[in-house]
Design an enzyme around this catalytic site. Structure first.
Site, PDB file in Angstrom:
ATOM      1  N   CYS A 149       0.827  -1.203   0.000  1.00  0.00           N
ATOM      2  CA  CYS A 149       0.000   0.000   0.000  1.00  0.00           C
ATOM      3  C   CYS A 149       0.872   1.268   0.000  1.00  0.00           C
ATOM      4  CB  CYS A 149      -0.963  -0.049   1.187  1.00  0.00           C
ATOM      5  SG  CYS A 149      -2.407   0.999   1.012  1.00  0.00           S
ATOM      6  N   HIS A 150       0.857   2.062   1.086  1.00  0.00           N
ATOM      7  CA  HIS A 150       1.717   3.243   1.179  1.00  0.00           C
ATOM      8  C   HIS A 150       3.107   2.893   1.719  1.00  0.00           C
ATOM      9  CE1 HIS A 150      -2.212   5.229   0.867  1.00  0.00           C
ATOM     10  NE2 HIS A 150      -1.563   6.304   0.474  1.00  0.00           N
TER      11      HIS A 150
END
Length: 196
Positions: free
Chosen positions: A118-119
């Site tokens: 994800c991030h």
């Protein structure tokens, strides 16, 4: 439901580096999966041992998790792999921690698996680990990763050498399986320490 998973990761040690703002499922799902397969997982953070990290479900505060090792006391040589969960605030804060970035960079120097979802791959930019690497991430990181020299594609999971990346919580099953594979093929040889 308790399944009788194999213990193919018995003896393997995995660090999960995170701080406040972590996307809870991106911490809990890999940790549970790795422990089911016999690995020992340690929550490492720029916060001191015993402090708590605030997890989130998207933008909603969720559970808190006890830090098991301060990143200043953590050594990549003590672990076989590193997991970098996402959540917007988590990697953003880790990027401000020189100790966290050094820890990630040292993992790469020791040629050990690093799995970011994800991030999570945001921190890889600061650690100078994405140039000429094929990666994926949450879509909003595409430009940052591309600007840092990465080849970004919109895939469930991307493996480039020892680097595993995924886009979002829905990709966790593929992410976990890729991490399992990387850990299973890692050499079992004991670390003999620095050569100089």
């Amino acid at each position: 439901m308790q399944t009788s998973q194999g213990q193919e990761l018995r003896g393997k040690r995995v660090a999960v580096l995170m701080t406040d703002g972590v996307e809870q499922v991106e911490y809990e799902a890999p940790r549970h999966f790795l422990e089911e397969h016999g690995a020992k997982v340690t929550l490492v953070s720029p916060k001191p041992s015993g402090a708590e990290v605030q997890g989130f479900h998207h933008l909603q505060p969720a559970d808190r998790f006890k830090v098991e090792c301060d990143v200043r006391d953590a050594r990549p040589g003590d672990y076989d792999a590193l997991v970098l969960p996402g959540g917007v605030a988590n990697p953003d804060q880790l990027r401000l921690s020189p100790d966290a970035i050094t820890f990630i960079r040292e993992f790469a120097r020791e040629d050990k698996p690093i799995a970011a979802i994800c991030h999570g791959p945001w921190t890889l930019i600061d650690a100078d680990l994405v140039k000429a690497k094929h990666v994926t991430s949450w879509p909003t990181l595409r430009q940052d990763l591309t600007n840092a020299g990465a080849e970004w594609t919109d895939d469930e999971v991307v493996i480039d050498g020892k680097l595993v990346t995924s886009r979002k919580p829905d990709d966790l099953p593929a992410f976990n399986q890729a991490l399992l594979k990387e850990l299973s093929i890692s050499p079992q040889a004991a670390d003999t320490g620095p050569s100089s």
